[in-house]
Structures are given as C-alpha cells and as structure tokens.
Design an enzyme around this catalytic site. Structure first.
Site, PDB file in Angstrom:
ATOM      1  N   CYS A  90       3.128  -4.960   6.607  1.00  0.00           N
ATOM      2  CA  CYS A  90       2.793  -4.656   5.216  1.00  0.00           C
ATOM      3  C   CYS A  90       3.987  -4.031   4.499  1.00  0.00           C
ATOM      4  CB  CYS A  90       1.609  -3.693   5.140  1.00  0.00           C
ATOM      5  SG  CYS A  90       0.028  -4.458   5.543  1.00  0.00           S
TER       6      CYS A  90
ATOM      7  N   HIS B 137       0.826  -1.208   0.000  1.00  0.00           N
ATOM      8  CA  HIS B 137       0.000   0.000   0.000  1.00  0.00           C
ATOM      9  C   HIS B 137       0.855   1.250   0.000  1.00  0.00           C
ATOM     10  CE1 HIS B 137       0.677   0.791   4.323  1.00  0.00           C
ATOM     11  NE2 HIS B 137       0.501  -0.506   4.529  1.00  0.00           N
TER      12      HIS B 137
END
Length: 110
Positions: free
Chosen positions: A85, A69
């Site tokens: 992440c 992301h």
C-alpha cells in the site's frame, strides 16, 4: 478533475488537477517482497478512521487489497516498508481524501 500520480522510486504522491501538479506529498511504499503494484487504478472506496495500522483515512484502489492510507507510524514515511500500500502522513491523506472522489484515477509508476 483530480488524479493521482504515485512515483514509487521517488516515494512521492502527486495530486494533479486537470493534469497539472497541485501538491507533492512524501509517502512510504511496499518493501521488496511486497512491492507496490505499478499500473493505473481508480479509487473505489473511502473510509474515515478505518482502524488498525491504516491511520485516519483509507482510499481503496481497484486493485484488491491495495490502497492509499494514513499511518500510525510516521517514521515509516519515505521508506519501502509497507505490504504494497501507499502510506501517507495522516494530515496529508486527510487533505487528499477531502479533494478526491470515488472514481479518481491513480497511476503508479516506478
């Protein structure tokens, strides 16, 4: 066909086309207590402007709760600071998101 190689120790994401590197991007990865999981996954969903700290794009991985992301904190790129992440500059994740599709293979290595 595109695929993605994430090198956690080098803090890079390499976009490959038919196995040939096309572009290398700087990333942020998980911190010691919440390391980025190694393995082979696929992109299972995509979102534009997902909200929160995820910047302008979300590419969800087949490992639950993990994804690639953007970030609202560009100073974090290049560091081990996430909850596992893979963070990218918003302009970079937008470029990758345009090129890859659901089912794209993502290999995460140390």
């Amino acid at each position: 066909m595109y695929s993605i190689l994430v090198d956690v120790s080098a803090r890079t994401l390499t976009l490959l086309r038919d196995g040939i590197p096309v572009k290398v991007y700087p990333i942020a990865v998980g911190k010691i207590l919440t390391q980025t999981p190694q393995g082979t996954y696929t992109i299972i969903n995509k979102a534009i402007n997902p909200g929160g700290p995820f910047g302008t794009r979300w590419l969800g991985l087949s490992r639950p709760h993990y994804g690639i992301h953007g970030t609202n904190d560009p100073s974090s790129i290049g560091k081990a600071v996430s909850h596992g992440c893979i963070r990218m500059f918003n302009k970079d994740v937008e470029e990758v998101a345009r090129l890859v599709s659901i089912g794209t293979v993502v290999r995460i290595v140390e």
